[in-house]
Design an enzyme around this catalytic site. Structure first.
Site: not given
Length: 335
Positions: A263, A265, A291, A294
């Site tokens: 992801h 992040e 999410c 993260c």
């Protein structure tokens, strides 16, 4: 900022322009457009020919044509001074650029005539009477395509009377600029708009076929790391078939353990670690709220704030966890 100059002959417009150029303003003259036309025709460049050709261009292409042509040459990141504005439509054309101020430079007739005599140009009028007569022809025309100095002067934002020495003139110019600065506001994005806008640009580098997401980590208003979602370093891009789950366009929230993409992040945090940069007490700007995976990384890395643009579909648990951990969370939406 664009400063336009208008005024009678020998009022001191060139001196004003030279002073502004010393302050970093780039110079253009509407007369340059006319000179280029005369030069192309092989016509001598005289005051009478300049006036005649300028009127002819306005008649053919519209009264604001000279302002329009010069306006097309200007760039948004520079300050300009534009000389030789002689028609109200030229002012209108330049005002459309949105950052234009017109300065009217004037001086008593007798002083201006003495300046004309001292410069000694062959085409200049020899007598005061001839000087006044020529100016009256230029001053007020009912035909919109001809010079209309009187109408142009009436549109000025500031007026300067140049009847003293050059240092006095410079002081008056500085005062006028100070007046403009109170009316002229630079359009700058807020810090939130700035960093979120950068995050959206970073997202354009994403190689994920399902969703483009990115994050920017900021500390003391300085970007220290960025990341976008995609397959790990050295592996095949998601857009090239590197992630079977994304390429099959599986249902959102299902089989996340099969997704090989990192992801945005996650990548921003890992990149900071890779380069040995501490992200403790930093702020992360992300195009989607984080999410759960993260979120745990954000909490454990010591970040103090999360700013997100759009809600992630499964954000309830991450939001609760961030609040419990004392991490500030807020939404800042930009298009």
């Amino acid at each position: 900022m664009i400063i336009g100059l208008t005024g009678e002959n020998c009022a001191g417009k060139s001196t004003v322009a030279e002073y502004l150029m010393k302050k970093g303003f780039y110079y253009y003259s509407l007369s340059d457009v006319i000179r280029e036309e005369l030069k192309a025709e092989g016509t001598p460049i005289t005051r009478e020919n300049l006036i005649g050709k300028g009127n002819a261009l306005r008649e053919k292409f519209g009264p604001g044509i000279l302002g329009t042509k010069i306006g097309q040459k200007l760039q948004d990141d520079k300050n300009y001074v534009i000389d030789s504005i002689r028609n109200p439509a030229e002012v209108d054309a330049l005002r459309k650029l949105g950052r234009f101020f017109l300065m009217y430079v004037n001086a008593p007739d007798e002083i201006r005539f003495e300046r004309i005599k001292s410069r000694g140009r062959e085409e200049d009028p020899r007598t005061y009477e001839a000087f006044i007569r020529i100016e009256k022809l230029e001053m007020d025309n009912i035909e919109k395509t001809k010079q209309n100095l009187k109408g142009t002067f009436a549109l000025a934002d500031k007026s300067i009377i140049n009847d003293g020495d050059v240092n006095e003139l410079y002081d008056k110019i500085d005062q006028a600029l100070g007046g403009f600065s109170g009316e002229f506001k630079l359009s700058r994005p807020s810090w939130d708009d700035y960093f979120m806008g950068i995050a959206k640009v970073v997202a354009s580098r994403s190689n994920c076929v399902k969703r483009k997401v990115a994050a920017v980590i900021v500390k003391d208003k300085r970007i220290i790391s960025t990341g976008y979602n995609g397959t790990p370093r050295g592996t095949r891009n998601c857009s090239d078939g590197g992630c079977p789950r994304c390429n099959s366009f599986g249902q959102s929230g299902k089989n996340l353990d099969e997704c090989v993409c990192s992801h945005g992040e996650e990548n921003a945090i890992v990149q900071a670690s890779y380069h040995g940069i501490s992200i403790k007490d930093s702020v992360i700007y992300t195009t989607f709220s984080p999410c759960l995976l993260c979120t745990k990384m954000i909490i454990n890395s010591g970040m103090k704030e999360v700013v997100y643009n759009v809600d992630y579909p499964m954000a309830e648990t991450p939001m609760r966890l961030l609040k419990e951990a004392g991490v500030k969370v807020r939404q800042h939406k930009i298009e």
